[in-house]
Design an enzyme around this catalytic site. Structure first.
Site, PDB file in Angstrom:
ATOM      1  N   CYS A  43       0.820  -1.203   0.000  1.00 38.86           N
ATOM      2  CA  CYS A  43       0.000   0.000   0.000  1.00 38.86           C
ATOM      3  C   CYS A  43       0.857   1.258   0.000  1.00 38.86           C
ATOM      4  CB  CYS A  43      -0.906  -0.004   1.227  1.00 38.86           C
ATOM      5  SG  CYS A  43      -1.642  -1.602   1.584  1.00 38.86           S
ATOM      6  N   ARG A  53       2.042   1.271  -6.491  1.00 37.21           N
ATOM      7  CA  ARG A  53       2.276   0.214  -5.517  1.00 37.21           C
ATOM      8  C   ARG A  53       1.136  -0.801  -5.476  1.00 37.21           C
ATOM      9  NH1 ARG A  53       6.399   1.593  -1.831  1.00 37.21           N
ATOM     10  NH2 ARG A  53       5.523   0.241  -0.230  1.00 37.21           N
ATOM     11  N   TRP A  86      -4.408  -2.047   0.030  1.00 38.93           N
ATOM     12  CA  TRP A  86      -4.552  -3.317  -0.678  1.00 38.93           C
ATOM     13  C   TRP A  86      -5.207  -4.273   0.302  1.00 38.93           C
ATOM     14  CZ3 TRP A  86      -3.616  -4.546  -5.693  1.00 38.93           C
ATOM     15  CH2 TRP A  86      -3.609  -5.910  -6.036  1.00 38.93           C
ATOM     16  N   ASN A 106       0.068   0.084   6.769  1.00 32.65           N
ATOM     17  CA  ASN A 106       0.511  -0.896   5.776  1.00 32.65           C
ATOM     18  C   ASN A 106       0.940  -2.152   6.504  1.00 32.65           C
ATOM     19  OD1 ASN A 106       0.162   0.922   3.733  1.00 32.65           O
ATOM     20  ND2 ASN A 106       2.334   1.171   3.252  1.00 32.65           N
ATOM     21  N   GLY A 107       0.706  -3.318   5.896  1.00 32.35           N
ATOM     22  CA  GLY A 107       1.179  -4.560   6.488  1.00 32.35           C
ATOM     23  C   GLY A 107       0.062  -5.362   7.123  1.00 32.35           C
ATOM     24  N   GLU A 166      11.305 -14.794 -18.458  1.00 28.53           N
ATOM     25  CA  GLU A 166      10.876 -13.407 -18.287  1.00 28.53           C
ATOM     26  C   GLU A 166       9.795 -13.033 -19.301  1.00 28.53           C
ATOM     27  OE1 GLU A 166      10.766  -9.259 -17.182  1.00 28.53           O
ATOM     28  OE2 GLU A 166      10.933 -11.212 -16.218  1.00 28.53           O
ATOM     29  N   LYS A 212       6.021 -11.766 -18.178  1.00 34.34           N
ATOM     30  CA  LYS A 212       5.441 -10.490 -18.597  1.00 34.34           C
ATOM     31  C   LYS A 212       4.061 -10.697 -19.231  1.00 34.34           C
ATOM     32  CE  LYS A 212       8.241  -7.664 -17.034  1.00 34.34           C
ATOM     33  NZ  LYS A 212       8.373  -8.639 -15.944  1.00 34.34           N
ATOM     34  N   GLU A 253       1.552 -11.464 -16.464  1.00 31.55           N
ATOM     35  CA  GLU A 253       1.267 -10.283 -15.653  1.00 31.55           C
ATOM     36  C   GLU A 253       0.353  -9.296 -16.368  1.00 31.55           C
ATOM     37  OE1 GLU A 253       5.129  -9.427 -12.855  1.00 31.55           O
ATOM     38  OE2 GLU A 253       5.380  -9.099 -15.009  1.00 31.55           O
ATOM     39  N   HIS A 311      11.261 -33.609 -23.490  1.00 34.07           N
ATOM     40  CA  HIS A 311      11.034 -34.305 -22.222  1.00 34.07           C
ATOM     41  C   HIS A 311       9.640 -34.017 -21.662  1.00 34.07           C
ATOM     42  CE1 HIS A 311      15.183 -35.683 -21.921  1.00 34.07           C
ATOM     43  NE2 HIS A 311      15.551 -34.471 -22.317  1.00 34.07           N
ATOM     44  N   LYS A 342       3.363  -3.371  -6.865  1.00 39.01           N
ATOM     45  CA  LYS A 342       4.760  -3.149  -7.215  1.00 39.01           C
ATOM     46  C   LYS A 342       5.704  -3.632  -6.131  1.00 39.01           C
ATOM     47  CE  LYS A 342       8.019  -1.486  -9.844  1.00 39.01           C
ATOM     48  NZ  LYS A 342       8.321  -2.152 -11.115  1.00 39.01           N
TER      49      LYS A 342
END
Length: 616
Positions: A2, A27, A76, A102-103, A485, A489, A492, A508, A611
């Site tokens: 947050c 964030r 959040w 936050n948390g 990567e 992406k 996401e 395989h 983020k």
């Protein structure tokens, strides 16, 4: 995850709070709110579920009176869904006190039961309201916000950053942190608090990071930092290396588009001043020293997500150059398997924000068990660098889009600098070979710029593939983490199934996924730099082509073997093997962004993602 902002100063608190929350939107959040002690001395709050625009619309139609003291928050959802009632701030002391958080407060249930037994009534499902009510009760006993706050935080368990204000003490904001970031901004006749410097960089670039289990009280003309028991703490000031304009879109369609374009600068700025006369100079490592590095027998890289893929590239290069064995571990798995560590083990943590909780816990575990710890980070004053013996700061500038792009490139550049430095310390590469690799790294920004100047075909390709339901990515050696990567992406941003594979694994099992029309990106190594691997990847392409796959190849410009086999070729300039990934990853980042855009999705704030992941 947050965003938090606090302010004391002049009568512009609402503008400061809303501006700070806007810059903290990256964030990730699902509600927003502010609390202000207005010019009449009244505490006013406004909070709404949804994006910041919803809160702004509410304030426009029903304004609050401005004031000189306030706190703001983007939440959040953890305890309780994203509703107006669960949004922050939460109130205590019969509405005279406001608190944001936050948390996660792990012992909130037992504290809530204690307060319920005392007759307190709760209006939300959150753990945060428990802290607000607890603080209000303590204020009733002490009549001092600082003392009540100190008494309260000592009772909380878990991860938290807390900010609070009280109507009876205008001109004061108190804050505390445990396992969650908090930074002070120092102004002239005004002071700020934020979950990171973006909250206040529009107004000041002077900042102070608050340490673990520390508390701060800011007034317009003073800042006091103590530990939770009240003992004074010496906090070091630093200057933010970028200004507010760096975190603005500046005409780009999205922050992600802007940040992909800034990739060449991210690499250039990270290596600037660290390559002198063809050799690497890293005064950043003075906290460990060359003698200790020479005695390292093993390196463990800990990171999460995109940072872990940069770590795999670092592993390949560091092992090749320095001949020290390197492992790459997901930070959230590291300490739970009780790894064997000693003073000859170097743990390298990688975190863009420097606050990634999984990675921070891995760093703490490594330090407690005798390993040497180096961090690679993009954020000054962050927790992980402060808890490490040495740090190599990347200089990518602020990365606002949730999905990392330019920070990945800067992390790889930093790892390569370290690998070449370690090779010199250990004597495993000659100065000439080191200089040749440094020259390759110095050349990357210009080559990457050329890649970014030729992206029209990628946007067109993404438009054609807007209804695609699954994409596969194949790579060998340094192409493998690029494949990982590229797949991440796409997951996401476009919310479609995507998997990255080591190309040798194809037969395989994964080859069973190949059916006519299946899109497969293949990262093809240079036939000049890696001729044997090139032959093998060409064979892989033939295998999937024979089964009807649609082959999308990223290959060196001029590679004559690829065009006859691939449906689409995205060319990149020639580079030495370890440096190809810095060029090959850009088309995949752009493809994911363009495909998401073609589907009408928000590329800067993908669903369910944040983020900075500050809870484990």
């Amino acid at each position: 995850m947050c965003g938090i902002v606090g302010y004391v100063g002049t009568s512009k608190s609402i503008e400061v709070l809303l501006g700070g929350l806007r810059r903290l939107e990256y964030r990730g959040y699902d509600s927003a709110g502010i609390a202000v002690i207005d010019e009449n001395g009244d505490l006013q709050t406004r909070k709404r579920a949804g994006k910041l625009a919803t809160l702004l619309g509410d304030l426009e139609s029903n304004p609050l009176a401005n004031g000189a003291t306030g706190i703001g928050h983007t939440r959040w959802a953890t305890h309780g869904g994203p509703t107006d009632g669960n949004a922050h701030p939460h109130l205590g002391d019969d509405g005279k006190l406001a608190l944001i958080h936050n948390g996660i407060i792990e012992n909130f249930s037992e504290l809530k039961q204690e307060l319920l037994s005392d007759g307190y009534v709760f209006d939300s499902e959150t753990d945060t309201e428990v802290a607000a009510k607890l603080l209000g009760r303590e204020y009733g006993r002490t009549k001092s916000l600082e003392q009540a706050f100190r008494n309260t935080v000592q009772r909380l368990e878990g991860a938290f950053t807390l900010l609070a204000v009280h109507r009876d003490e205008p001109g004061l904001v108190v804050g505390a942190r445990r396992n969650s970031p908090l930074v002070i901004g120092l102004g002239d006749g005004e002071n700020f608090l934020g979950s990171d410097v973006a909250a206040f960089v529009e107004f000041t670039r002077r900042a102070v990071a608050i340490g673990q289990d520390q508390m701060v009280a800011i007034r317009p003309d003073s800042v006091t930092v103590t530990d939770f028991l009240g003992a004074p703490v010496q906090a070091d000031e630093f200057e933010v290396a970028w200004d507010a304009s760096a975190s603005e879109k500046g005409g780009w369609s999205s922050f992600m588009a802007k940040e992909i374009t800034e990739g060449p600068d991210a690499v250039a700025n990270t290596i600037r001043g660290r390559i002198v006369d063809g050799l690497v100079q890293l005064p950043d490592l003075d906290g460990i020293g060359d003698a200790a590095l020479a005695g390292i027998t093993r390196i463990v890289i800990v990171a999460c997500g995109t940072a872990s893929y940069s770590g795999i590239l670092g592993k390949y290069a560091i092992e090749s150059w320095s001949r020290v064995p390197v492992e790459v571990e997901l930070a959230h798995e590291f300490r739970y398997r009780e790894p064997v560590l000693d003073s000859t083990t170097l743990v390298i943590s990688i975190s863009q924000s420097g606050e990634t909780m999984d990675t921070r816990m891995a760093v703490q575990y490594a330090s407690e068990h005798g390993a040497r710890v180096l961090s690679i980070c993009n954020t000054q004053g962050a927790t992980i660098p402060r808890e490490s013996e040495a740090v190599i700061y990347t200089h990518a500038g602020p990365e606002v889009a949730v999905a990392s792009t330019k920070a990945f490139l800067a992390q790889v550049a930093a790892l390569y600098l370290f690998g070449l430095h370690l090779a010199r310390v250990r004597g495993t590469l000659s100065d000439q070979v080191i200089a040749e690799n440094c020259a390759e790294l110095v050349a990357i920004p210009e080559k990457l710029t050329r890649v970014l100047e030729s992206t029209d075909s990628i946007a067109q390709l993404a438009g054609w593939m807007a209804d695609t339901r699954a994409v596969l990515f194949l790579g060998r050696h340094v192409g493998y983490p690029v494949a990982l990567e590229g797949a991440l992406k796409l997951k996401e941003l476009a919310y479609i199934h995507a998997e990255g594979f080591a190309a040798g694994e194809l037969k395989h099992g994964p080859i069973a996924l190949i059916e006519p029309g299946q899109p497969v990106f293949v990262i093809v190594p240079s036939p000049i730099g890696q001729p044997e691997l090139h032959k093998k990847v060409i064979s892989n392409i033939k295998e999937i082509e024979a089964r009807g796959a649609r082959v999308l190849a990223i290959a060196e410009a001029g590679d004559a073997f690829v065009p006859p086999l691939a449906d689409v070729v995205l060319p990149i300039p020639l580079a030495a093997p370890f440096f190809e990934p810095l060029l090959a990853v850009a088309p995949l980042q752009i493809f994911a962004m363009e495909l998401a855009t073609a589907k009408g999705l928000d590329v800067d704030q993908p669903r369910n993602l944040a983020k900075s992941v500050t809870v484990e």
